[in-house]
Design a protein around this motif. Sequence first.
Motif, PDB file in Angstrom:
ATOM      1  N   ASN A   1     -21.007  22.695  13.250  1.00  0.00           N
ATOM      2  CA  ASN A   1     -20.727  21.365  13.761  1.00  0.00           C
ATOM      3  C   ASN A   1     -20.967  20.227  12.750  1.00  0.00           C
ATOM      4  O   ASN A   1     -20.064  19.469  12.432  1.00  0.00           O
ATOM      5  CB  ASN A   1     -21.592  21.191  15.016  1.00  0.00           C
ATOM      6  N   GLY A   2     -22.198  20.153  12.213  1.00  0.00           N
ATOM      7  CA  GLY A   2     -22.539  19.083  11.270  1.00  0.00           C
ATOM      8  C   GLY A   2     -21.696  19.176  10.007  1.00  0.00           C
ATOM      9  O   GLY A   2     -21.193  18.158   9.494  1.00  0.00           O
ATOM     10  N   SER A   3     -21.520  20.396   9.512  1.00  0.00           N
ATOM     11  CA  SER A   3     -20.771  20.590   8.259  1.00  0.00           C
ATOM     12  C   SER A   3     -19.313  20.180   8.419  1.00  0.00           C
ATOM     13  O   SER A   3     -18.701  19.632   7.502  1.00  0.00           O
ATOM     14  CB  SER A   3     -20.813  22.061   7.844  1.00  0.00           C
ATOM     15  N   GLN A   4     -18.753  20.422   9.597  1.00  0.00           N
ATOM     16  CA  GLN A   4     -17.345  20.055   9.809  1.00  0.00           C
ATOM     17  C   GLN A   4     -17.205  18.536  10.007  1.00  0.00           C
ATOM     18  O   GLN A   4     -16.145  17.972   9.741  1.00  0.00           O
ATOM     19  CB  GLN A   4     -16.735  20.828  10.994  1.00  0.00           C
ATOM     20  N   LYS A   5     -18.293  17.885  10.432  1.00  0.00           N
ATOM     21  CA  LYS A   5     -18.244  16.420  10.505  1.00  0.00           C
ATOM     22  C   LYS A   5     -18.124  15.854   9.088  1.00  0.00           C
ATOM     23  O   LYS A   5     -17.360  14.935   8.827  1.00  0.00           O
ATOM     24  CB  LYS A   5     -19.521  15.875  11.170  1.00  0.00           C
ATOM     25  N   THR A   6     -18.885  16.451   8.159  1.00  0.00           N
ATOM     26  CA  THR A   6     -18.808  16.001   6.769  1.00  0.00           C
ATOM     27  C   THR A   6     -17.436  16.360   6.190  1.00  0.00           C
ATOM     28  O   THR A   6     -16.848  15.572   5.438  1.00  0.00           O
ATOM     29  CB  THR A   6     -19.945  16.633   5.935  1.00  0.00           C
ATOM     30  N   ALA A   7     -16.905  17.529   6.558  1.00  0.00           N
ATOM     31  CA  ALA A   7     -15.567  17.915   6.085  1.00  0.00           C
ATOM     32  C   ALA A   7     -14.539  16.874   6.538  1.00  0.00           C
ATOM     33  O   ALA A   7     -13.666  16.453   5.774  1.00  0.00           O
ATOM     34  CB  ALA A   7     -15.203  19.294   6.634  1.00  0.00           C
ATOM     35  N   ASN A   8     -14.689  16.425   7.783  1.00  0.00           N
ATOM     36  CA  ASN A   8     -13.768  15.415   8.312  1.00  0.00           C
ATOM     37  C   ASN A   8     -13.915  14.094   7.558  1.00  0.00           C
ATOM     38  O   ASN A   8     -12.929  13.441   7.223  1.00  0.00           O
ATOM     39  CB  ASN A   8     -14.039  15.210   9.806  1.00  0.00           C
ATOM     40  N   LEU A   9     -15.159  13.746   7.241  1.00  0.00           N
ATOM     41  CA  LEU A   9     -15.411  12.515   6.480  1.00  0.00           C
ATOM     42  C   LEU A   9     -14.706  12.587   5.114  1.00  0.00           C
ATOM     43  O   LEU A   9     -14.031  11.649   4.694  1.00  0.00           O
ATOM     44  CB  LEU A   9     -16.924  12.347   6.294  1.00  0.00           C
ATOM     45  N   LEU A  10     -14.838  13.739   4.439  1.00  0.00           N
ATOM     46  CA  LEU A  10     -14.218  13.890   3.117  1.00  0.00           C
ATOM     47  C   LEU A  10     -12.693  13.851   3.234  1.00  0.00           C
ATOM     48  O   LEU A  10     -12.006  13.319   2.356  1.00  0.00           O
ATOM     49  CB  LEU A  10     -14.673  15.198   2.458  1.00  0.00           C
ATOM     50  N   SER A  11     -12.186  14.410   4.318  1.00  0.00           N
ATOM     51  CA  SER A  11     -10.743  14.379   4.545  1.00  0.00           C
ATOM     52  C   SER A  11     -10.297  12.924   4.735  1.00  0.00           C
ATOM     53  O   SER A  11      -9.290  12.486   4.169  1.00  0.00           O
ATOM     54  CB  SER A  11     -10.432  15.244   5.763  1.00  0.00           C
ATOM     55  N   GLU A  12     -11.077  12.168   5.517  1.00  0.00           N
ATOM     56  CA  GLU A  12     -10.738  10.749   5.719  1.00  0.00           C
ATOM     57  C   GLU A  12     -10.849   9.948   4.420  1.00  0.00           C
ATOM     58  O   GLU A  12     -10.211   8.932   4.252  1.00  0.00           O
ATOM     59  CB  GLU A  12     -11.645  10.149   6.798  1.00  0.00           C
ATOM     60  N   GLU A  13     -11.666  10.452   3.499  1.00  0.00           N
ATOM     61  CA  GLU A  13     -11.826   9.800   2.191  1.00  0.00           C
ATOM     62  C   GLU A  13     -10.703  10.206   1.233  1.00  0.00           C
ATOM     63  O   GLU A  13     -10.731   9.889   0.058  1.00  0.00           O
ATOM     64  CB  GLU A  13     -13.175  10.186   1.572  1.00  0.00           C
ATOM     65  N   GLY A  14      -9.780  11.029   1.711  1.00  0.00           N
ATOM     66  CA  GLY A  14      -8.595  11.334   0.895  1.00  0.00           C
ATOM     67  C   GLY A  14      -8.580  12.711   0.238  1.00  0.00           C
ATOM     68  O   GLY A  14      -7.635  13.039  -0.484  1.00  0.00           O
ATOM     69  N   LEU A  15      -9.618  13.533   0.440  1.00  0.00           N
ATOM     70  CA  LEU A  15      -9.597  14.863  -0.152  1.00  0.00           C
ATOM     71  C   LEU A  15      -8.809  15.828   0.747  1.00  0.00           C
ATOM     72  O   LEU A  15      -8.727  15.632   1.954  1.00  0.00           O
ATOM     73  CB  LEU A  15     -11.025  15.418  -0.334  1.00  0.00           C
ATOM     74  N   ASN A  16      -8.248  16.859   0.121  1.00  0.00           N
ATOM     75  CA  ASN A  16      -7.577  17.906   0.898  1.00  0.00           C
ATOM     76  C   ASN A  16      -8.640  18.899   1.364  1.00  0.00           C
ATOM     77  O   ASN A  16      -9.238  19.587   0.533  1.00  0.00           O
ATOM     78  CB  ASN A  16      -6.548  18.654   0.047  1.00  0.00           C
ATOM     79  N   VAL A  17      -8.866  18.951   2.665  1.00  0.00           N
ATOM     80  CA  VAL A  17      -9.970  19.782   3.185  1.00  0.00           C
ATOM     81  C   VAL A  17      -9.470  20.688   4.313  1.00  0.00           C
ATOM     82  O   VAL A  17      -8.655  20.272   5.136  1.00  0.00           O
ATOM     83  CB  VAL A  17     -11.122  18.895   3.737  1.00  0.00           C
ATOM     84  N   ILE A  18      -9.989  21.912   4.303  1.00  0.00           N
ATOM     85  CA  ILE A  18      -9.748  22.837   5.426  1.00  0.00           C
ATOM     86  C   ILE A  18     -11.093  23.383   5.898  1.00  0.00           C
ATOM     87  O   ILE A  18     -11.923  23.807   5.072  1.00  0.00           O
ATOM     88  CB  ILE A  18      -8.796  23.972   5.005  1.00  0.00           C
TER      89      ILE A  18
END
Length: 358
Positions: free
Chosen positions: A112-129
């Motif tokens: 849960n927490g890790s995917q919140k950070t993944a979402n943050l990085l995605s919103e910051e413009g990185l390509n994340v899965i």
Amino acid sequence: MKRIGMLTSGGDCQALNATMRGVVKGLCNLYDDVEIYGFLEGYKGLIRNNYKLLKPEDFSGILTKGGTILGSSRQPFKLMDQPTEDGINKVKAMKETYKKLNLDCLVVLGGNGSQKTANLLSEEGLNVIGLPKTIDNDLWGTDMTFGFQSAVDIATAAIDCIHTTAASHNRVFLVEIMGHKVGHITLHAGIAGGADIILLPEIPYDIKSVCKALEKRSKEGKGFSIIAVAEGAISKEDAALPKKKRKEKIANRKYPSVAYEIADQIKETCGSEVRIAVPGHTQRGGSPDAFDRVLSSRFGAYAAQLIKDEKYGRLVVLKDNDVTDIALSESAGKLKYVSPDDSIVQNARMLGISFGDE
Ligand code: F6P
């Protein structure tokens, strides 16, 4: 040439390696040349530019290996906007590492927490899965996370072992199972292990009801009882407290964990002597079971296809037995709880299992 960053974040579980292997095998099917940048100890490695450059061969022979070849750590999402102890801006540093390595995508295996950070990085413009990891099975948006079934197997085996000794000695046993906020593992292992009483964070218990269920069993001539209790099980009385007070009370309790507190309450209320077993982190250890090997391999292969399709900002999930994907933003910040109305809870009640609430 594809340049993929990968990290495993949060509490570990079985099938982290199996999932990474699935991603890399999938990528090797789709591309002639793949470089994997494995960040060490989760987001910490991305923040500190600490990685291993791995080849596809490095992911061979790890299908059955527990733990994670990359190491893991907890980097709480709520602290992501605060600098490290030596003053590094975490989000800025992660973006810089990604850009410096010229990555095509970052693959995050986390809960849960890790995917919140993944979402943050995605919103910051990185390509994340994102890939849905956790023994707790509490990630919103997926029917199942990898790690869950293996943990259920171990917790069930623990209850099985306790069953035989409890029966020999006519004892009441509490088996404390992982899950601070959610009770999925306890519910499943409790049913699989034939527990008589299941206590979950989502269904607050009344100790008098627990004792009533114990007394009913002894009146029926059953000399022993098994109570499967989740780490985060809570009494009705405590659940009614304001959140702050409740947290304070739990933090200051004189017992090492909830099972010890409930054991005392049972002794005081109905006089039964109670033994406690806590399988603890064994539930996160060892090899993934067959179910998790299949699930994580499917998740990994699916992630490789998402990379090929350049479909980013997605979380790979299981829905109605199919592997598919949802937006990271859709899942971020939501937990998947056991609902007292879930059919599995109703089925358990029909079997005569008490949740200590009636
Ligand atoms: O989130 C997975 C989990 O295993 C929980 O079920 C458990 O409460 C917690 O992690 C234990 O965390 P730690 O590894 O920090 O002891």
